[in-house]
Enzyme design. Structure first.
Site, PDB file in Angstrom:
ATOM      1  N   HIS A  47     -26.252  88.063 -53.534  1.00  0.00           N
ATOM      2  CA  HIS A  47     -24.917  87.563 -53.055  1.00  0.00           C
ATOM      3  C   HIS A  47     -24.246  86.928 -54.396  1.00  0.00           C
ATOM      4  O   HIS A  47     -23.075  87.291 -54.328  1.00  0.00           O
ATOM      5  CB  HIS A  47     -25.184  86.529 -52.023  1.00  0.00           C
ATOM      6  N   LYS A  66     -28.877  85.359 -34.923  1.00  0.00           N
ATOM      7  CA  LYS A  66     -29.921  85.099 -35.699  1.00  0.00           C
ATOM      8  C   LYS A  66     -30.519  83.832 -35.504  1.00  0.00           C
ATOM      9  O   LYS A  66     -29.804  82.872 -35.094  1.00  0.00           O
ATOM     10  CB  LYS A  66     -29.520  85.335 -37.243  1.00  0.00           C
ATOM     11  N   ARG A  90     -25.517  97.597 -50.798  1.00  0.00           N
ATOM     12  CA  ARG A  90     -26.956  97.840 -51.584  1.00  0.00           C
ATOM     13  C   ARG A  90     -27.540  99.087 -51.406  1.00  0.00           C
ATOM     14  O   ARG A  90     -28.030  99.607 -52.483  1.00  0.00           O
ATOM     15  CB  ARG A  90     -27.981  97.024 -50.673  1.00  0.00           C
TER      16      ARG A  90
HETATM   17  N1  COA Z   1     -27.551  91.124 -52.089  1.00  0.00           N
HETATM   18  C1  COA Z   1     -28.571  90.565 -51.117  1.00  0.00           C
HETATM   19  N2  COA Z   1     -28.667  90.675 -50.048  1.00  0.00           N
HETATM   20  C2  COA Z   1     -27.653  91.029 -49.470  1.00  0.00           C
HETATM   21  C3  COA Z   1     -26.511  91.470 -50.024  1.00  0.00           C
HETATM   22  C4  COA Z   1     -26.433  91.373 -51.441  1.00  0.00           C
HETATM   23  N3  COA Z   1     -25.366  91.788 -51.967  1.00  0.00           N
HETATM   24  N4  COA Z   1     -25.753  91.664 -48.873  1.00  0.00           N
HETATM   25  C5  COA Z   1     -26.314  91.637 -47.852  1.00  0.00           C
HETATM   26  N5  COA Z   1     -27.596  91.074 -47.985  1.00  0.00           N
HETATM   27  C6  COA Z   1     -28.427  90.694 -47.067  1.00  0.00           C
HETATM   28  C7  COA Z   1     -28.407  89.519 -46.216  1.00  0.00           C
HETATM   29  O1  COA Z   1     -28.753  88.455 -46.711  1.00  0.00           O
HETATM   30  C8  COA Z   1     -28.866  89.756 -44.902  1.00  0.00           C
HETATM   31  O2  COA Z   1     -29.952  89.721 -44.860  1.00  0.00           O
HETATM   32  P1  COA Z   1     -30.797  88.938 -43.463  1.00  0.00           P
HETATM   33  O3  COA Z   1     -30.426  90.086 -42.526  1.00  0.00           O
HETATM   34  O4  COA Z   1     -32.323  89.090 -43.922  1.00  0.00           O
HETATM   35  O5  COA Z   1     -30.356  87.594 -42.969  1.00  0.00           O
HETATM   36  C9  COA Z   1     -28.460  91.376 -44.747  1.00  0.00           C
HETATM   37  O6  COA Z   1     -28.697  91.757 -45.915  1.00  0.00           O
HETATM   38  C10 COA Z   1     -27.369  91.737 -43.898  1.00  0.00           C
HETATM   39  O7  COA Z   1     -26.272  91.210 -44.535  1.00  0.00           O
HETATM   40  P2  COA Z   1     -24.904  91.201 -43.903  1.00  0.00           P
HETATM   41  O8  COA Z   1     -24.740  92.495 -43.105  1.00  0.00           O
HETATM   42  O9  COA Z   1     -23.824  90.661 -44.730  1.00  0.00           O
HETATM   43  O10 COA Z   1     -25.293  90.344 -42.549  1.00  0.00           O
HETATM   44  P3  COA Z   1     -24.881  88.712 -42.378  1.00  0.00           P
HETATM   45  O11 COA Z   1     -25.434  88.604 -41.087  1.00  0.00           O
HETATM   46  O12 COA Z   1     -25.148  88.118 -43.447  1.00  0.00           O
HETATM   47  O13 COA Z   1     -23.126  88.861 -42.222  1.00  0.00           O
HETATM   48  C11 COA Z   1     -21.103  89.409 -40.781  1.00  0.00           C
HETATM   49  C12 COA Z   1     -22.768  89.823 -41.139  1.00  0.00           C
HETATM   50  C13 COA Z   1     -20.894  87.869 -40.866  1.00  0.00           C
HETATM   51  C14 COA Z   1     -20.268  90.142 -41.867  1.00  0.00           C
HETATM   52  C15 COA Z   1     -20.981  90.384 -39.489  1.00  0.00           C
HETATM   53  O14 COA Z   1     -22.037  89.926 -38.649  1.00  0.00           O
HETATM   54  C16 COA Z   1     -19.529  89.651 -38.822  1.00  0.00           C
HETATM   55  O15 COA Z   1     -18.318  89.964 -39.523  1.00  0.00           O
HETATM   56  N6  COA Z   1     -19.919  88.660 -37.638  1.00  0.00           N
HETATM   57  C17 COA Z   1     -18.611  88.095 -37.135  1.00  0.00           C
HETATM   58  C18 COA Z   1     -18.403  89.040 -35.821  1.00  0.00           C
HETATM   59  C19 COA Z   1     -17.650  89.973 -35.893  1.00  0.00           C
HETATM   60  O16 COA Z   1     -16.366  89.996 -36.312  1.00  0.00           O
HETATM   61  N7  COA Z   1     -18.024  91.147 -35.480  1.00  0.00           N
HETATM   62  C20 COA Z   1     -17.098  92.543 -35.414  1.00  0.00           C
HETATM   63  C21 COA Z   1     -17.274  93.186 -36.425  1.00  0.00           C
HETATM   64  S1  COA Z   1     -16.519  94.656 -36.238  1.00  0.00           S
END
Ligand code: COA
Length: 171
Positions: free
Chosen positions: A17, A41, A90
């Site tokens: 991140h 989650k 990723r």
């Molecule tokens: N380096 C390391 N890890 C990374 C990374 C990076 N560059 N990018 C993502 N990850 C990891 C995250 O830590 C996460 O790990 P986990 O599943 O073990 O917690 C995983 O990869 C997934 O990441 P991400 O896709 O960013 O999920 P998130 O839960 O952190 O965030 C949101 C997701 C917030 C962007 C998304 O759920 C959202 O927008 N929610 C709001 C509701 C909404 O608008 N929904 C409609 C969308 S159209």
């Protein structure tokens, strides 16, 4: 002026991140890290802990701020006056979900664009869950998170493990 959002759960924030934050903060005037209060989650850290931890590890970046959000990402972006959403890719496996999210968000708000940065290869396998799992079994997470986050994760995991032990003994 370009204001961007970098959203996620950040439970906890990892070096992967940080790589995206440091690189994208150089491309925009202002970067807001949006920390999702994610009801789907069960986070290890509370929303306050996650936002405080991110503030601490990004304090050297002058144009970066941190805000918690609930609900739709696109509403959060609009409320912040952001025109860009930053996402990290990723691996190919991220692509389909990210494309769907970006396309949907663009329909909901045509003035907000999603920009993808490829994650540093070093962190292409990394996730917050992996960090928590390694720490949970007493493994070394120093390659994946900053020393400050490492300390916080270890404290949290220790507290959680001793709570579980107490529950087992009291059964
Ligand atoms: N380096 C390391 N890890 C990374 C990374 C990076 N560059 N990018 C993502 N990850 C990891 C995250 O830590 C996460 O790990 P986990 O599943 O073990 O917690 C995983 O990869 C997934 O990441 P991400 O896709 O960013 O999920 P998130 O839960 O952190 O965030 C949101 C997701 C917030 C962007 C998304 O759920 C959202 O927008 N929610 C709001 C509701 C909404 O608008 N929904 C409609 C969308 S159209």
């Amino acid at each position: 002026m370009t204001r961007a959002i970098y959203p996620g759960s950040f439970d906890p924030i990892t070096n992967g991140h940080m790589d995206i934050i440091e690189r994208s903060s150089k491309m925009v005037d202002e970067l807001i890290i949006g920390v999702l209060i994610n009801h789907s989650k069960s986070p290890l850290f509370t929303i306050e802990e996650r936002t405080d931890m991110i503030r601490k590890v990004t304090e050297h970046l002058g144009n970066v701020s941190v805000k918690a959000f609930d609900g739709l990402l696109i509403d959060f972006a609009k409320n912040c006056g952001a025109s860009v959403i930053v996402r990290g890719l990723r691996a190919v496996t991220d692509f389909e979900y990210e494309l769907q999210m970006a396309q949907t968000n663009r329909v909901l708000a045509p003035n907000v664009d999603t920009v993808f940065l490829t994650t540093n290869l070093k962190y292409s396998y990394l996730s917050s869950s992996i960090v928590k799992e390694i720490a949970g079994f007493g493994g070394d997470i120093s390659e994946f998170v900053s020393p400050y986050i490492e300390k916080k994760v270890k404290e949290k995991v220790k507290g959680k493990n001793s709570d579980e032990q107490d529950r087992t003994i009291n059964k």
